[in-house]
Design a protein around this motif. Sequence first.
Motif, PDB file in Angstrom:
ATOM      1  N   PRO A  11       0.505  55.332  21.101  1.00 12.36           N
ATOM      2  CA  PRO A  11       0.659  56.694  21.631  1.00 12.36           C
ATOM      3  C   PRO A  11       0.231  57.775  20.654  1.00 12.36           C
ATOM      4  N   GLU A  12       0.174  57.469  19.374  1.00 11.78           N
ATOM      5  CA  GLU A  12      -0.236  58.469  18.383  1.00 11.78           C
ATOM      6  C   GLU A  12      -1.713  58.849  18.517  1.00 11.78           C
ATOM      7  N   TYR A  13      -2.468  58.086  19.316  1.00 10.72           N
ATOM      8  CA  TYR A  13      -3.887  58.386  19.520  1.00 10.72           C
ATOM      9  C   TYR A  13      -4.141  59.111  20.848  1.00 10.72           C
ATOM     10  N   TRP A  14      -3.117  59.692  21.451  1.00 13.67           N
ATOM     11  CA  TRP A  14      -3.293  60.265  22.788  1.00 13.67           C
ATOM     12  C   TRP A  14      -4.328  61.385  22.800  1.00 13.67           C
ATOM     13  N   LEU A  15      -4.319  62.243  21.781  1.00 19.29           N
ATOM     14  CA  LEU A  15      -5.283  63.344  21.759  1.00 19.29           C
ATOM     15  C   LEU A  15      -6.687  62.835  21.452  1.00 19.29           C
ATOM     16  N   SER A  16      -6.787  61.878  20.558  1.00 20.71           N
ATOM     17  CA  SER A  16      -8.103  61.297  20.269  1.00 20.71           C
ATOM     18  C   SER A  16      -8.687  60.669  21.526  1.00 20.71           C
ATOM     19  N   ARG A  17      -7.850  59.962  22.302  1.00 17.65           N
ATOM     20  CA  ARG A  17      -8.340  59.370  23.552  1.00 17.65           C
ATOM     21  C   ARG A  17      -8.779  60.448  24.522  1.00 17.65           C
ATOM     22  N   LEU A  18      -8.004  61.502  24.656  1.00 12.92           N
ATOM     23  CA  LEU A  18      -8.338  62.576  25.585  1.00 12.92           C
ATOM     24  C   LEU A  18      -9.702  63.175  25.257  1.00 12.92           C
ATOM     25  N   VAL A  19      -9.921  63.515  23.987  1.00 16.14           N
ATOM     26  CA  VAL A  19     -11.197  64.108  23.593  1.00 16.14           C
ATOM     27  C   VAL A  19     -12.327  63.096  23.747  1.00 16.14           C
ATOM     28  N   LEU A  20     -12.071  61.853  23.370  1.00 12.39           N
ATOM     29  CA  LEU A  20     -13.093  60.809  23.472  1.00 12.39           C
ATOM     30  C   LEU A  20     -13.539  60.615  24.920  1.00 12.39           C
ATOM     31  N   GLN A  21     -12.581  60.514  25.828  1.00  9.12           N
ATOM     32  CA  GLN A  21     -12.950  60.284  27.221  1.00  9.12           C
ATOM     33  C   GLN A  21     -13.699  61.473  27.811  1.00  9.12           C
ATOM     34  N   ARG A  22     -13.220  62.679  27.526  1.00 10.97           N
ATOM     35  CA  ARG A  22     -13.915  63.846  28.077  1.00 10.97           C
ATOM     36  C   ARG A  22     -15.329  63.956  27.501  1.00 10.97           C
ATOM     37  N   ALA A  23     -15.482  63.616  26.214  1.00 13.64           N
ATOM     38  CA  ALA A  23     -16.802  63.685  25.602  1.00 13.64           C
ATOM     39  C   ALA A  23     -17.748  62.636  26.182  1.00 13.64           C
ATOM     40  N   VAL A  24     -17.254  61.428  26.433  1.00 16.47           N
ATOM     41  CA  VAL A  24     -18.095  60.408  27.070  1.00 16.47           C
ATOM     42  C   VAL A  24     -18.509  60.866  28.463  1.00 16.47           C
ATOM     43  N   ALA A  25     -17.591  61.487  29.192  1.00 18.32           N
ATOM     44  CA  ALA A  25     -17.933  62.021  30.517  1.00 18.32           C
ATOM     45  C   ALA A  25     -19.015  63.090  30.404  1.00 18.32           C
ATOM     46  N   SER A  39      -4.386  61.213  15.664  1.00 17.94           N
ATOM     47  CA  SER A  39      -4.192  62.637  15.953  1.00 17.94           C
ATOM     48  C   SER A  39      -2.740  63.085  15.864  1.00 17.94           C
ATOM     49  N   SER A  40      -1.815  62.153  15.576  1.00 18.77           N
ATOM     50  CA  SER A  40      -0.390  62.516  15.592  1.00 18.77           C
ATOM     51  C   SER A  40       0.000  63.558  14.554  1.00 18.77           C
ATOM     52  N   PRO A  41      -0.637  63.623  13.358  1.00 23.71           N
ATOM     53  CA  PRO A  41      -0.234  64.670  12.410  1.00 23.71           C
ATOM     54  C   PRO A  41      -0.429  66.082  12.939  1.00 23.71           C
ATOM     55  N   VAL A  42      -1.364  66.287  13.864  1.00 29.58           N
ATOM     56  CA  VAL A  42      -1.585  67.629  14.412  1.00 29.58           C
ATOM     57  C   VAL A  42      -1.097  67.771  15.841  1.00 29.58           C
ATOM     58  N   ALA A  43      -0.970  66.662  16.564  1.00 35.04           N
ATOM     59  CA  ALA A  43      -0.610  66.756  17.988  1.00 35.04           C
ATOM     60  C   ALA A  43       0.650  65.976  18.343  1.00 35.04           C
ATOM     61  N   GLY A  44       1.240  65.255  17.383  1.00 37.87           N
ATOM     62  CA  GLY A  44       2.433  64.475  17.679  1.00 37.87           C
ATOM     63  C   GLY A  44       2.113  63.285  18.575  1.00 37.87           C
ATOM     64  N   THR A  45       3.147  62.674  19.123  1.00 39.09           N
ATOM     65  CA  THR A  45       2.975  61.553  20.044  1.00 39.09           C
ATOM     66  C   THR A  45       3.547  61.916  21.402  1.00 39.09           C
ATOM     67  N   ARG A  46       3.287  61.098  22.391  1.00 35.51           N
ATOM     68  CA  ARG A  46       3.801  61.322  23.746  1.00 35.51           C
ATOM     69  C   ARG A  46       4.531  60.071  24.221  1.00 35.51           C
ATOM     70  N   GLU A  47       5.442  60.296  25.146  1.00 33.19           N
ATOM     71  CA  GLU A  47       6.174  59.188  25.751  1.00 33.19           C
ATOM     72  C   GLU A  47       5.471  58.754  27.031  1.00 33.19           C
ATOM     73  N   TYR A  48       5.376  57.455  27.232  1.00 27.35           N
ATOM     74  CA  TYR A  48       4.719  56.909  28.416  1.00 27.35           C
ATOM     75  C   TYR A  48       5.644  55.904  29.085  1.00 27.35           C
ATOM     76  N   GLY A  49       5.372  55.668  30.363  1.00 29.98           N
ATOM     77  CA  GLY A  49       6.159  54.699  31.107  1.00 29.98           C
ATOM     78  C   GLY A  49       5.745  53.275  30.785  1.00 29.98           C
ATOM     79  N   GLN A  50       6.311  52.350  31.547  1.00 30.35           N
ATOM     80  CA  GLN A  50       6.032  50.935  31.318  1.00 30.35           C
ATOM     81  C   GLN A  50       4.575  50.609  31.648  1.00 30.35           C
ATOM     82  N   VAL A  51       3.986  49.762  30.843  1.00 27.84           N
ATOM     83  CA  VAL A  51       2.591  49.374  31.054  1.00 27.84           C
ATOM     84  C   VAL A  51       2.519  48.303  32.139  1.00 27.84           C
TER      85      VAL A  51
END
Length: 482
Positions: A7-21, A269-281
Amino acid sequence: MEWFEAPEYWLSRLVLQRAVAALYLVAFVSAALQFRALLGERGLTPVPDFLRRVPFRASPSLFHRHYSDRFFAAVAWSGAALSAAVLLGAADRVPLAVAMLMWALLWVLYLSIVNVGQTWYAFGWESLLLEAGFLVVFLGNADVAPPMLVLLLLRWLLFRLEFGAGLIKWRGDPCWRNLTCLDYHHETQPMPGPLSWFFHHLPKPVHRVEVAANHLTQLVVPFLLFFPQPVASAAGLAVIATQLWLVASGNFAWLNWLTVVLALAAVDSSPVAGTREYGQVPPWYVAAVIGVTVLVLVLSWWPVRNLLTRRQQMNRSFNPLHLVNTYGAFGSVTRLRHEVVIEGTDEERTTESTRWREYGFRGKPGDLRRLPRQYAPYHLRLDWLLWFAALSPSYAAPWFTRLLHRLLENDPDTLRLLRTNPFPDHPPAQVRALLYRYRFTTWRELRSTGAWWDRELVGPYGQPVSRPPADASGTPGTPDTP
């Protein structure tokens, strides 16, 4: 599931996916705007001819079921629309399974284009976008935490991209080992950018530092991508910094931008954006991620073997789906820049006093006073192929004569790929190609002439082509297409 979730990579994933799009969007729009002249039914290398020669199993594509220019346009613009929707966040507003289907559809649509694109799509960044796009299918959306396995697969892709490019240079042209390649490369690269002239005129010791930094980033830093944090993040940021330097120095379509995007998979990205809570995978999602991980590991045998051999190949796909490829670029650097210049005249018979008028291209050098433009990540395919054509006529043998005939017709689709047409009111009577040697001017020459380039005629590039004489009614003849 702590081993699975990151979950600490949530912002990196967000930017990565939008950039690939965003890069998918650029790729689909590029295809939509250029395909008719290059690949259409009257294109320079028509898709229908290719489909008659190559079976589906060798080059899977939707176009094996049906091809028309209208259908190709529908595929390209549909891909652009879906890319734009994902860029705006549509994949995060739907269930996970639907989001994965959206990403998978983008991959299928672009694979269908690349696999019929022939020489116009024979670039490493086409396979790179397809491989990255395939992995992003399994990267999840806002419903689940980023899966660590897929982040590692993206780092593995970045490792092969950078390490492969570093090895091909170290094993290739001696100028990479003696740190002199950038004495030439900024001037002779396929498509210079607006700052390339200035990069070329940097002091030679700076060029040595550039090459040494390149070796460090491509041969050492990739291993650090798999180290614990914060080392992996530092390695990712080092790759990003190097790639932005390359973005500033030239035009390489989306190669550098996609490399920047892949490096985000290593940045915590957690040092600047923290982490998020997610439901069960969902169990099915875990199974899918494990399955694609096993697939990539199995398919990695071929690129790893290629990396370890002294006869390393660059930019090769080992399967028709462009999964787990090998990469690399500029194993050799040209010392002199040659350009194919195309001219036309409206005179039926030519003499030494004949006035020839030059066609202008969007990206490749032509007009000596025109500063090179920045087009990347947009890909000017004809301009790129003309750079290869200047290296050797064999690169252009399948399509160059046909290009000249299209100019004799004032073909509107072909002319849309050009910057200027010197015959806007009527087609030329003859068209010819000349080979010039181009070089960047010096500071003194720039101040005195205002020209960024200087050129010297090398000689003719093939034979001129001419329009058949008019018939009895006075109607000009139509050139035969070879």
